[in-house]
Motif scaffolding. Structure first.
Motif, PDB file in Angstrom:
ATOM      1  N   VAL A 344     -89.400 -39.043 -82.319  1.00 53.59           N
ATOM      2  CA  VAL A 344     -88.056 -38.717 -81.669  1.00 53.59           C
ATOM      3  C   VAL A 344     -86.990 -39.768 -82.449  1.00 53.59           C
ATOM      4  O   VAL A 344     -85.813 -39.044 -82.540  1.00 53.59           O
ATOM      5  CB  VAL A 344     -88.336 -39.255 -80.053  1.00 53.59           C
ATOM      6  CG1 VAL A 344     -86.803 -39.167 -79.694  1.00 53.59           C
ATOM      7  CG2 VAL A 344     -88.952 -38.281 -79.238  1.00 53.59           C
ATOM      8  N   LEU A 345     -87.407 -40.787 -82.571  1.00 53.97           N
ATOM      9  CA  LEU A 345     -86.287 -41.455 -83.475  1.00 53.97           C
ATOM     10  C   LEU A 345     -86.044 -40.739 -84.739  1.00 53.97           C
ATOM     11  O   LEU A 345     -84.852 -40.605 -85.142  1.00 53.97           O
ATOM     12  CB  LEU A 345     -86.900 -42.891 -83.982  1.00 53.97           C
ATOM     13  CG  LEU A 345     -86.189 -43.752 -84.821  1.00 53.97           C
ATOM     14  CD1 LEU A 345     -84.832 -44.177 -83.948  1.00 53.97           C
ATOM     15  CD2 LEU A 345     -86.914 -44.991 -85.288  1.00 53.97           C
ATOM     16  N   THR A 346     -86.844 -40.026 -85.440  1.00 54.83           N
ATOM     17  CA  THR A 346     -86.890 -39.197 -86.825  1.00 54.83           C
ATOM     18  C   THR A 346     -86.012 -37.901 -86.473  1.00 54.83           C
ATOM     19  O   THR A 346     -84.908 -37.684 -87.200  1.00 54.83           O
ATOM     20  CB  THR A 346     -88.138 -38.903 -87.660  1.00 54.83           C
ATOM     21  OG1 THR A 346     -88.812 -40.109 -87.546  1.00 54.83           O
ATOM     22  CG2 THR A 346     -87.710 -38.419 -88.860  1.00 54.83           C
ATOM     23  N   THR A 347     -86.278 -37.336 -85.435  1.00 58.47           N
ATOM     24  CA  THR A 347     -85.643 -36.134 -85.096  1.00 58.47           C
ATOM     25  C   THR A 347     -84.339 -36.338 -84.609  1.00 58.47           C
ATOM     26  O   THR A 347     -83.228 -35.627 -85.063  1.00 58.47           O
ATOM     27  CB  THR A 347     -86.403 -35.535 -83.854  1.00 58.47           C
ATOM     28  OG1 THR A 347     -87.667 -35.221 -84.210  1.00 58.47           O
ATOM     29  CG2 THR A 347     -85.458 -34.279 -83.330  1.00 58.47           C
ATOM     30  N   LEU A 348     -84.014 -37.558 -84.215  1.00 56.42           N
ATOM     31  CA  LEU A 348     -82.528 -38.029 -83.775  1.00 56.42           C
ATOM     32  C   LEU A 348     -81.628 -38.117 -85.030  1.00 56.42           C
ATOM     33  O   LEU A 348     -80.335 -37.528 -85.194  1.00 56.42           O
ATOM     34  CB  LEU A 348     -82.245 -39.222 -83.129  1.00 56.42           C
ATOM     35  CG  LEU A 348     -82.889 -39.090 -81.580  1.00 56.42           C
ATOM     36  CD1 LEU A 348     -83.043 -40.371 -80.820  1.00 56.42           C
ATOM     37  CD2 LEU A 348     -81.830 -38.378 -80.815  1.00 56.42           C
ATOM     38  N   ALA A 349     -81.951 -38.768 -86.144  1.00 59.51           N
ATOM     39  CA  ALA A 349     -81.358 -38.532 -87.174  1.00 59.51           C
ATOM     40  C   ALA A 349     -81.081 -37.464 -87.992  1.00 59.51           C
ATOM     41  O   ALA A 349     -80.175 -37.323 -88.677  1.00 59.51           O
ATOM     42  CB  ALA A 349     -82.018 -39.832 -88.310  1.00 59.51           C
ATOM     43  N   SER A 350     -82.274 -36.733 -88.137  1.00 55.88           N
ATOM     44  CA  SER A 350     -82.359 -35.403 -88.780  1.00 55.88           C
ATOM     45  C   SER A 350     -81.241 -34.566 -88.432  1.00 55.88           C
ATOM     46  O   SER A 350     -80.668 -33.854 -89.066  1.00 55.88           O
ATOM     47  CB  SER A 350     -83.598 -35.091 -88.992  1.00 55.88           C
ATOM     48  OG  SER A 350     -84.149 -34.689 -87.739  1.00 55.88           O
ATOM     49  N   PHE A 351     -81.362 -34.546 -87.055  1.00 59.06           N
ATOM     50  CA  PHE A 351     -80.508 -33.626 -86.351  1.00 59.06           C
ATOM     51  C   PHE A 351     -79.018 -33.934 -86.187  1.00 59.06           C
ATOM     52  O   PHE A 351     -78.135 -33.224 -86.285  1.00 59.06           O
ATOM     53  CB  PHE A 351     -80.968 -33.233 -84.943  1.00 59.06           C
ATOM     54  CG  PHE A 351     -81.806 -31.982 -84.805  1.00 59.06           C
ATOM     55  CD1 PHE A 351     -81.400 -30.626 -84.808  1.00 59.06           C
ATOM     56  CD2 PHE A 351     -83.286 -32.069 -84.839  1.00 59.06           C
ATOM     57  CE1 PHE A 351     -82.351 -29.462 -85.017  1.00 59.06           C
ATOM     58  CE2 PHE A 351     -84.208 -31.023 -84.770  1.00 59.06           C
ATOM     59  CZ  PHE A 351     -83.892 -29.731 -84.886  1.00 59.06           C
ATOM     60  N   GLY A 352     -78.818 -35.396 -86.381  1.00 63.58           N
ATOM     61  CA  GLY A 352     -77.744 -36.052 -86.365  1.00 63.58           C
ATOM     62  C   GLY A 352     -77.049 -35.565 -87.619  1.00 63.58           C
ATOM     63  O   GLY A 352     -75.814 -35.150 -87.604  1.00 63.58           O
ATOM     64  N   ILE A 353     -77.659 -35.564 -88.677  1.00 62.56           N
ATOM     65  CA  ILE A 353     -77.030 -35.219 -90.026  1.00 62.56           C
ATOM     66  C   ILE A 353     -76.623 -33.855 -89.849  1.00 62.56           C
ATOM     67  O   ILE A 353     -75.639 -33.357 -90.220  1.00 62.56           O
ATOM     68  CB  ILE A 353     -78.244 -35.322 -91.027  1.00 62.56           C
ATOM     69  CG1 ILE A 353     -78.505 -36.658 -91.322  1.00 62.56           C
ATOM     70  CG2 ILE A 353     -77.746 -34.603 -92.351  1.00 62.56           C
ATOM     71  CD1 ILE A 353     -77.256 -37.471 -91.945  1.00 62.56           C
ATOM     72  N   ILE A 354     -77.262 -32.769 -89.256  1.00 62.65           N
ATOM     73  CA  ILE A 354     -76.974 -31.513 -89.293  1.00 62.65           C
ATOM     74  C   ILE A 354     -75.816 -31.163 -88.377  1.00 62.65           C
ATOM     75  O   ILE A 354     -74.680 -30.635 -88.696  1.00 62.65           O
ATOM     76  CB  ILE A 354     -78.221 -30.455 -88.680  1.00 62.65           C
ATOM     77  CG1 ILE A 354     -79.375 -30.578 -89.477  1.00 62.65           C
ATOM     78  CG2 ILE A 354     -77.705 -29.019 -88.552  1.00 62.65           C
ATOM     79  CD1 ILE A 354     -80.725 -29.840 -89.013  1.00 62.65           C
ATOM     80  N   LEU A 355     -75.572 -31.883 -87.232  1.00 62.75           N
ATOM     81  CA  LEU A 355     -74.498 -32.153 -86.351  1.00 62.75           C
ATOM     82  C   LEU A 355     -73.146 -32.470 -87.164  1.00 62.75           C
ATOM     83  O   LEU A 355     -72.265 -31.853 -87.095  1.00 62.75           O
ATOM     84  CB  LEU A 355     -74.772 -33.080 -85.191  1.00 62.75           C
ATOM     85  CG  LEU A 355     -75.539 -32.397 -84.168  1.00 62.75           C
ATOM     86  CD1 LEU A 355     -76.008 -33.247 -83.266  1.00 62.75           C
ATOM     87  CD2 LEU A 355     -74.765 -31.278 -83.402  1.00 62.75           C
ATOM     88  N   LEU A 356     -73.577 -33.576 -87.892  1.00 61.19           N
ATOM     89  CA  LEU A 356     -72.306 -34.104 -88.676  1.00 61.19           C
ATOM     90  C   LEU A 356     -71.951 -33.146 -89.887  1.00 61.19           C
ATOM     91  O   LEU A 356     -70.609 -33.255 -90.281  1.00 61.19           O
ATOM     92  CB  LEU A 356     -72.329 -35.694 -89.195  1.00 61.19           C
ATOM     93  CG  LEU A 356     -72.738 -36.645 -88.074  1.00 61.19           C
ATOM     94  CD1 LEU A 356     -72.863 -37.827 -88.650  1.00 61.19           C
ATOM     95  CD2 LEU A 356     -71.651 -36.506 -87.052  1.00 61.19           C
ATOM     96  N   LEU A 357     -72.672 -32.638 -90.277  1.00 64.18           N
ATOM     97  CA  LEU A 357     -72.227 -31.834 -91.486  1.00 64.18           C
ATOM     98  C   LEU A 357     -71.756 -30.514 -91.041  1.00 64.18           C
ATOM     99  O   LEU A 357     -70.780 -29.686 -91.788  1.00 64.18           O
ATOM    100  CB  LEU A 357     -73.402 -31.377 -92.540  1.00 64.18           C
ATOM    101  CG  LEU A 357     -74.386 -32.511 -93.320  1.00 64.18           C
ATOM    102  CD1 LEU A 357     -75.279 -31.967 -94.079  1.00 64.18           C
ATOM    103  CD2 LEU A 357     -73.402 -33.113 -93.846  1.00 64.18           C
ATOM    104  N   ALA A 358     -71.920 -30.238 -89.723  1.00 68.20           N
ATOM    105  CA  ALA A 358     -71.432 -28.870 -89.368  1.00 68.20           C
ATOM    106  C   ALA A 358     -69.818 -28.880 -88.960  1.00 68.20           C
ATOM    107  O   ALA A 358     -69.296 -30.110 -88.992  1.00 68.20           O
ATOM    108  CB  ALA A 358     -71.909 -28.515 -88.130  1.00 68.20           C
ATOM    109  N   ARG A 359     -69.006 -28.144 -88.974  1.00 66.95           N
ATOM    110  CA  ARG A 359     -67.506 -28.129 -88.766  1.00 66.95           C
ATOM    111  C   ARG A 359     -67.327 -26.917 -87.816  1.00 66.95           C
ATOM    112  O   ARG A 359     -68.166 -25.944 -87.756  1.00 66.95           O
ATOM    113  CB  ARG A 359     -66.961 -28.218 -89.870  1.00 66.95           C
ATOM    114  CG  ARG A 359     -66.971 -27.168 -90.902  1.00 66.95           C
ATOM    115  CD  ARG A 359     -66.266 -27.635 -92.266  1.00 66.95           C
ATOM    116  NE  ARG A 359     -66.361 -26.502 -93.144  1.00 66.95           N
ATOM    117  CZ  ARG A 359     -67.209 -26.243 -94.196  1.00 66.95           C
ATOM    118  NH1 ARG A 359     -68.107 -27.481 -94.215  1.00 66.95           N
ATOM    119  NH2 ARG A 359     -67.448 -25.475 -95.003  1.00 66.95           N
TER     120      ARG A 359
END
Length: 499
Positions: A344-359
């Motif tokens: 879960v900790l790793t998933t939060l960071a990986s999807f967090g990157i996808i979210l921040l790269l989206a616009r």
């Protein structure tokens, strides 16, 4: 152990319920596009309940409440604490994304997230079949609404419909299995179910038939093969912020109800459910890893990755009992708990990157969209690489130690069959490393695409960048120094088994 009609056991849940209702009413008066007040109040609520649960867990006490229908023990309290923190990080990462897509217009994101978390809390703390099922339904109904929150997006609506239909089927399977267990044992209380099934006074055929339906329902909630059909479509179709919401914290709740139902309630039937978990684990490792290789969509690839990761969790759960002897239980279940927390900790960071790269107007969810990311955003590329290395089980990331602890528990059981499964799991991990490292190669060695984030740079609030950086560092630091979290998991499981 306090066995009384105690409200102390559910005090954090009451706080969460009151605040969820208050935020729902407050949103009727808020006109701000980003709903800053509601967002801040939601984060304060999540932080408060997380601190409460951590305080409860540190006391080491096991408290039963509401006529023994709920239990507050260290394992459950830590899982609730981490669930609240996971939802908090999800909202921090996903707020800008949701605002750009007009998902904050009605304020439902915050209130539904809190109600979903309340469902997780009830699931984790349930000591009664009915209570666990009520928590499960609260979580799933909130999740269906969250997936469909982007009302004008056809793909999200389609994903919500698929999730609803398949989720309803799985809930029906679980409910039918629980009803059969109730019919055979005459009780809904998990502790009483253990006592009755351990007495050999019930029909074993009815119990076995009920176990099949219970395990099938639990397998859907964990998202393991062959009950994985919803995972790729829902992960890809849902808005990315909601994908993280359903792919992060709910895994902790699903793990908890597996422990509550199979270990605390149906341990005397270990031979039946252990064989089923073994088949599910092997199938998940096979299907998840090989299907992920063919994916070009990053969210869909991570969805199949989730199936394989949950296979490892099942390996830890199935290795707790060998030939009727539960001597390895604490080590096996604590390794499974450590694995689910690190995942879960790793998933939060990986999807967090996808979210921040989206616009706005661009999702950044194809693997090719990450091409050349290191050239313009080395921080985000480094965090994503750390997460992918962890998911692949490459040292010194936390995912490596998580896989190692599960394999050690599996081999320590002394079973020749479990040794063969451990070798198979290692081979599947090597297969999985291919598609994780492929993304790293794209980020560091491919040229940026014209429409990708690497071509324009990445903009995000300082607070969000700081949280994401800490999240990524934890994936690394907990791999180098895993002892603290491993001890926490071991103590929680030992206290749960001895209660």
């Amino acid at each position: 152990m306090i066995d009384a009609f105690s409200w102390i056991a559910v005090f954090p849940e009451l706080v969460l319920l009151v605040m969820a209702c208050a935020i729902t009413l407050l949103d009727l008066l808020v006109k701000s596009r980003l709903r800053t007040g509601s967002f801040a109040l939601t984060l304060i609520t999540l932080g408060a309940v997380a601190i409460l649960q951590a305080f409860y867990a540190n006391t080491g006490a096991t408290v039963y409440g509401l006529s023994n229908t709920v239990v507050s023990d260290p394992m459950g309290n830590w899982l609730k604490c981490f669930s609240a923190l996971a939802v908090m990080l999800t909202l921090i990462y996903g707020r800008a994304y949701a605002g750009d897509r007009d998902m904050l217009r009605g304020g439902e994101l915050f209130s539904l997230s809190l109600f979903a978390l309340l469902g997780m809390f009830i699931m984790i703390g349930g000591n009664n079949f009915l209570m666990i099922y009520l928590g499960l339904e609260l979580l799933t109904l909130s999740s269906y609404a969250l997936v469909a929150l982007r009302r004008d997006h056809g793909q999200s609506t389609e994903a919500a419909m698929k999730y609803f239909v398949l989720g309803s089927l799985a809930s029906g399977l679980l409910l039918y299995g629980l009803s059969m267990m109730y019919g055979a044992t005459g009780t809904l209380n998990i502790n009483e179910v253990f006592r009755v099934t351990n007495s050999d006074l019930v029909n074993p055929q009815v119990l076995t038939f009920g176990i099949v339906f219970v395990v099938a329902g639990l397998a859907f909630k964990l998202g393991v093969a062959p009950f994985h059909m919803w995972i790729p479509d829902v992960y890809q179709g849902a808005p990315t912020a909601i994908t993280l919401m359903i792919g992060g914290a709910p895994k902790l709740a699903a793990f908890a109800i597996v422990i509550r139902l199979l270990v605390e309630g149906m341990l005397p039937l270990w031979f039946d459910w252990q064989q089923m978990l073994m088949i599910l684990a092997v199938a998940s490792l096979l299907v998840g890893n090989f299907a992920a290789i063919a994916q070009t969509n990053l969210k869909r690839m991570l969805a199949f990755s989730t199936i394989a990761q949950m296979g490892f969790v099942l390996l830890g759960l199935m290795s707790g009992v060998v030939n009727g002897h539960a001597g390895f239980a604490a080590n096996a279940y604590s390794s499974a708990m450590f694995y689910i927390l690190s995942y879960v900790l790793t998933t939060l960071a990986s999807f967090g990157i996808i979210l921040l790269l989206a616009r706005e107007g661009f999702e950044s969810e194809e693997i090719s969209d990450l091409a050349g990311l290191n050239q313009r955003s080395p921080l985000y590329a480094a965090v994503m690489a750390i997460c992918l290395f962890s998911l692949a089980g490459i040292p010194p990331m936390v995912g490596f130690y998580a896989k190692l602890s599960v394999l050690q528990a599996l081999i320590a059981s002394g079973s020749v069959l479990n040794l063969g499964i451990a070798i198979f799991a290692v081979i599947m991990s090597l297969v999985g490393a291919f598609y994780y490292l492929r993304v790293v190669k794209v980020m560091y060695f491919d040229a940026p695409v014209a429409h990708g984030p690497a071509s324009e740079g990445v903009r995000a609030p300082f607070g969000t960048r700081a949280v994401l950086t800490v999240n990524g560092l934890l994936v690394l630091v907990l791999g180098i120094l895993p002892g603290g979290l491993m001890i926490l998991c071991a103590r929680a499981v030992v206290q749960m088994l001895s209660a």
